[in-house]
Design a protein around this motif. Structure first.
Motif, PDB file in Angstrom:
ATOM      1  N   LEU A 275       2.092  -0.816  -1.168  1.00  0.00           N
ATOM      2  CA  LEU A 275       0.756  -0.510  -1.162  1.00  0.00           C
ATOM      3  C   LEU A 275       0.321  -1.483   0.062  1.00  0.00           C
ATOM      4  O   LEU A 275      -0.427  -0.996   1.116  1.00  0.00           O
ATOM      5  CB  LEU A 275       0.241  -0.166  -2.191  1.00  0.00           C
ATOM      6  CG  LEU A 275      -0.210   0.751  -3.027  1.00  0.00           C
ATOM      7  CD1 LEU A 275      -0.874   0.555  -4.432  1.00  0.00           C
ATOM      8  CD2 LEU A 275       0.363   1.982  -1.938  1.00  0.00           C
ATOM      9  N   THR A 276       0.099  -2.756  -0.396  1.00  0.00           N
ATOM     10  CA  THR A 276       0.363  -3.554   1.104  1.00  0.00           C
ATOM     11  C   THR A 276       0.942  -3.795   2.030  1.00  0.00           C
ATOM     12  O   THR A 276       0.148  -3.852   3.298  1.00  0.00           O
ATOM     13  CB  THR A 276       0.415  -5.211   0.541  1.00  0.00           C
ATOM     14  OG1 THR A 276       0.667  -5.474  -0.590  1.00  0.00           O
ATOM     15  CG2 THR A 276       0.477  -5.934   1.812  1.00  0.00           C
ATOM     16  N   VAL A 277       2.775  -2.824   2.819  1.00  0.00           N
ATOM     17  CA  VAL A 277       2.240  -2.124   3.470  1.00  0.00           C
ATOM     18  C   VAL A 277       1.997  -1.450   3.746  1.00  0.00           C
ATOM     19  O   VAL A 277       0.919  -1.863   5.281  1.00  0.00           O
ATOM     20  CB  VAL A 277       4.312  -1.596   3.372  1.00  0.00           C
ATOM     21  CG1 VAL A 277       4.187  -1.580   4.654  1.00  0.00           C
ATOM     22  CG2 VAL A 277       5.442  -3.092   2.999  1.00  0.00           C
ATOM     23  N   TYR A 278       1.144  -0.057   3.760  1.00  0.00           N
ATOM     24  CA  TYR A 278       0.933   0.584   4.339  1.00  0.00           C
ATOM     25  C   TYR A 278      -0.774  -0.137   4.109  1.00  0.00           C
ATOM     26  O   TYR A 278      -1.015   0.827   5.116  1.00  0.00           O
ATOM     27  CB  TYR A 278       0.399   1.779   3.276  1.00  0.00           C
ATOM     28  CG  TYR A 278       0.168   2.961   3.322  1.00  0.00           C
ATOM     29  CD1 TYR A 278       0.346   3.999   4.423  1.00  0.00           C
ATOM     30  CD2 TYR A 278      -1.558   3.613   2.867  1.00  0.00           C
ATOM     31  CE1 TYR A 278      -0.610   4.569   5.028  1.00  0.00           C
ATOM     32  CE2 TYR A 278      -2.697   4.449   3.275  1.00  0.00           C
ATOM     33  CZ  TYR A 278      -2.171   5.122   4.824  1.00  0.00           C
ATOM     34  OH  TYR A 278      -2.946   6.093   4.615  1.00  0.00           O
ATOM     35  N   ILE A 279      -2.262  -0.768   3.173  1.00  0.00           N
ATOM     36  CA  ILE A 279      -3.101  -0.662   4.212  1.00  0.00           C
ATOM     37  C   ILE A 279      -3.027  -1.839   4.206  1.00  0.00           C
ATOM     38  O   ILE A 279      -4.316  -1.213   5.710  1.00  0.00           O
ATOM     39  CB  ILE A 279      -3.802  -0.873   2.180  1.00  0.00           C
ATOM     40  CG1 ILE A 279      -3.907  -0.035   0.969  1.00  0.00           C
ATOM     41  CG2 ILE A 279      -5.305  -1.334   2.824  1.00  0.00           C
ATOM     42  CD1 ILE A 279      -3.503  -0.583  -0.396  1.00  0.00           C
ATOM     43  N   SER A 280      -2.408  -2.841   4.912  1.00  0.00           N
ATOM     44  CA  SER A 280      -2.935  -3.853   5.703  1.00  0.00           C
ATOM     45  C   SER A 280      -2.619  -2.862   7.415  1.00  0.00           C
ATOM     46  O   SER A 280      -3.257  -3.270   8.453  1.00  0.00           O
ATOM     47  CB  SER A 280      -1.554  -4.749   5.638  1.00  0.00           C
ATOM     48  OG  SER A 280       0.288  -4.482   6.150  1.00  0.00           O
ATOM     49  N   ARG A 281      -1.483  -2.322   7.582  1.00  0.00           N
ATOM     50  CA  ARG A 281      -1.198  -1.270   8.752  1.00  0.00           C
ATOM     51  C   ARG A 281      -3.061  -0.347   8.768  1.00  0.00           C
ATOM     52  O   ARG A 281      -2.903   0.068   9.548  1.00  0.00           O
ATOM     53  CB  ARG A 281       0.198  -0.377   8.469  1.00  0.00           C
ATOM     54  CG  ARG A 281       1.030  -1.231   8.883  1.00  0.00           C
ATOM     55  CD  ARG A 281       2.480  -0.326   8.435  1.00  0.00           C
ATOM     56  NE  ARG A 281       2.726   1.066   9.474  1.00  0.00           N
ATOM     57  CZ  ARG A 281       2.805   1.081  10.056  1.00  0.00           C
ATOM     58  NH1 ARG A 281       3.495  -0.100  10.828  1.00  0.00           N
ATOM     59  NH2 ARG A 281       2.729   2.726  11.140  1.00  0.00           N
ATOM     60  N   PHE A 282      -3.233   0.556   7.332  1.00  0.00           N
ATOM     61  CA  PHE A 282      -4.496   1.423   7.780  1.00  0.00           C
ATOM     62  C   PHE A 282      -5.732   0.189   8.291  1.00  0.00           C
ATOM     63  O   PHE A 282      -6.031   1.278   9.156  1.00  0.00           O
ATOM     64  CB  PHE A 282      -4.309   1.822   6.246  1.00  0.00           C
ATOM     65  CG  PHE A 282      -6.088   2.421   6.413  1.00  0.00           C
ATOM     66  CD1 PHE A 282      -5.527   4.371   7.077  1.00  0.00           C
ATOM     67  CD2 PHE A 282      -6.698   2.204   5.844  1.00  0.00           C
ATOM     68  CE1 PHE A 282      -6.795   4.567   7.101  1.00  0.00           C
ATOM     69  CE2 PHE A 282      -8.332   2.981   5.244  1.00  0.00           C
ATOM     70  CZ  PHE A 282      -7.778   4.143   6.303  1.00  0.00           C
TER      71      PHE A 282
END
Length: 291
Positions: A275-282
């Motif tokens: 989730l950190t991969v996705y949320i940080s990019r978002f």
């Protein structure tokens, strides 16, 4: 984040070793009582004491993070989120004690374990995202160079991982409060009719989805960043741990042993990493976080 994972691990170790009710429903308990039980070998006092230190560390992290990027609202929001959910975890921990004491009946007693687990995870995830946001601003991460498809698959893996973890905590709550586990085959196509059987089989399905998607994300990843690496490690380890834990629960539902703690720790690492991969990019592309 390390402190949060440690606190979560110790908390699950307390349950897995059968120490969760050593002090009864008294909370936070007399300091001398806590120390006496700690020296006698109980981990429950350590879990409570560690919660205080984690709280202090998270507040300090929030203050430093806000001053470090004072004009960046995302940093402030993530810091505040971590603190709020840490407090919420401690409060629901009190309800866990009431559930163990028989003051909350099932299925609500088991649901308390799920909520407590979810709040603990959100705390860890908030800190992980905060760390990654700061790394992005410092140019010390490769997350932004990752392919969009990897981030999307990571989001799916994390989402299913969180759901599986919540369902798993429900099963833990049932085993602890009822001190028994239904005779459910580890493998099978039937979901059963009672709520525990349905939750157990759903936990397996959602966990398998999380593991599969995490491995796919790792395989197609172009940068193999920190988060996807630790998530993939967890995904590879989980199946064997889950099988061994199943048979330990059959033998002793009240205290299945350290495998439970390892299983929960790996579940949180998998979900937080993906989730950190996705949320940080978002957050970066949505709110234009700049170095």
């Amino acid at each position: 984040m390390f402190l949060g994972l440690t606190q979560s691990f110790i908390g699950s170790l307390v349950s897995s070793l059968g120490h969760g009710f050593d002090i009864g429903t008294e909370w936070p308990a007399d300091p001398l009582t806590l120390l006496d039980l700690l020296f006698k070998g109980s981990l429950e006092p350590l879990h409570r004491i560690l919660t205080i230190f984690v709280g202090i560390a998270y507040v300090a992290l929030g203050v430093v993070g806000y001053r470090y990027r004072g004009r960046n609202k995302i940093v402030a929001v993530l810091s505040l989120t971590a603190i709020v959910f840490l407090v919420s975890t401690a409060i629901t921990g009190r309800f866990v004690l009431l559930a163990l004491g028989g003051e909350i009946a099932n299925p609500y007693a088991s649901l308390v374990f799920s909520i407590n687990n979810l709040f603990a995870f959100i705390t860890i995830l908030s800190v992980a995202c905060l760390i990654e946001v700061i790394r992005i601003q410092n140019g010390s991460t490769t997350t932004l160079n990752e392919k969009n498809i990897t981030a999307i698959i990571s989001r799916g893996a994390g989402a299913w991982g969180v759901i599986a973890s919540v369902f798993g905590a429900f099963l833990l709550g049932y085993a602890k409060t009822a001190n028994s586990v239904p005779n459910i085959p580890f493998l099978g196509l039937s979901f059963g009719e009672d709520i525990v059987s349905i939750v157990f089989r759903s936990h397996q399905v959602f966990g398998a989805l999380a593991i599969l998607l995490t491995i796919i994300a790792f395989i197609i990843s172009s940068r193999r960043n920190l988060w996807i690496n630790i998530a993939a490690f967890s995904a590879i380890m989980q199946p064997a741990i889950a099988i061994l834990l199943y048979y330990r629960y059959i033998e002793n539902p009240w205290a299945p042993g350290p495998l439970l703690s390892i299983h929960l720790l790996l579940a949180h690492i998998l979900a937080a990493g993906t989730l950190t991969v996705y949320i940080s990019r978002f957050l970066y592309f949505k709110y234009l976080i700049k170095t």
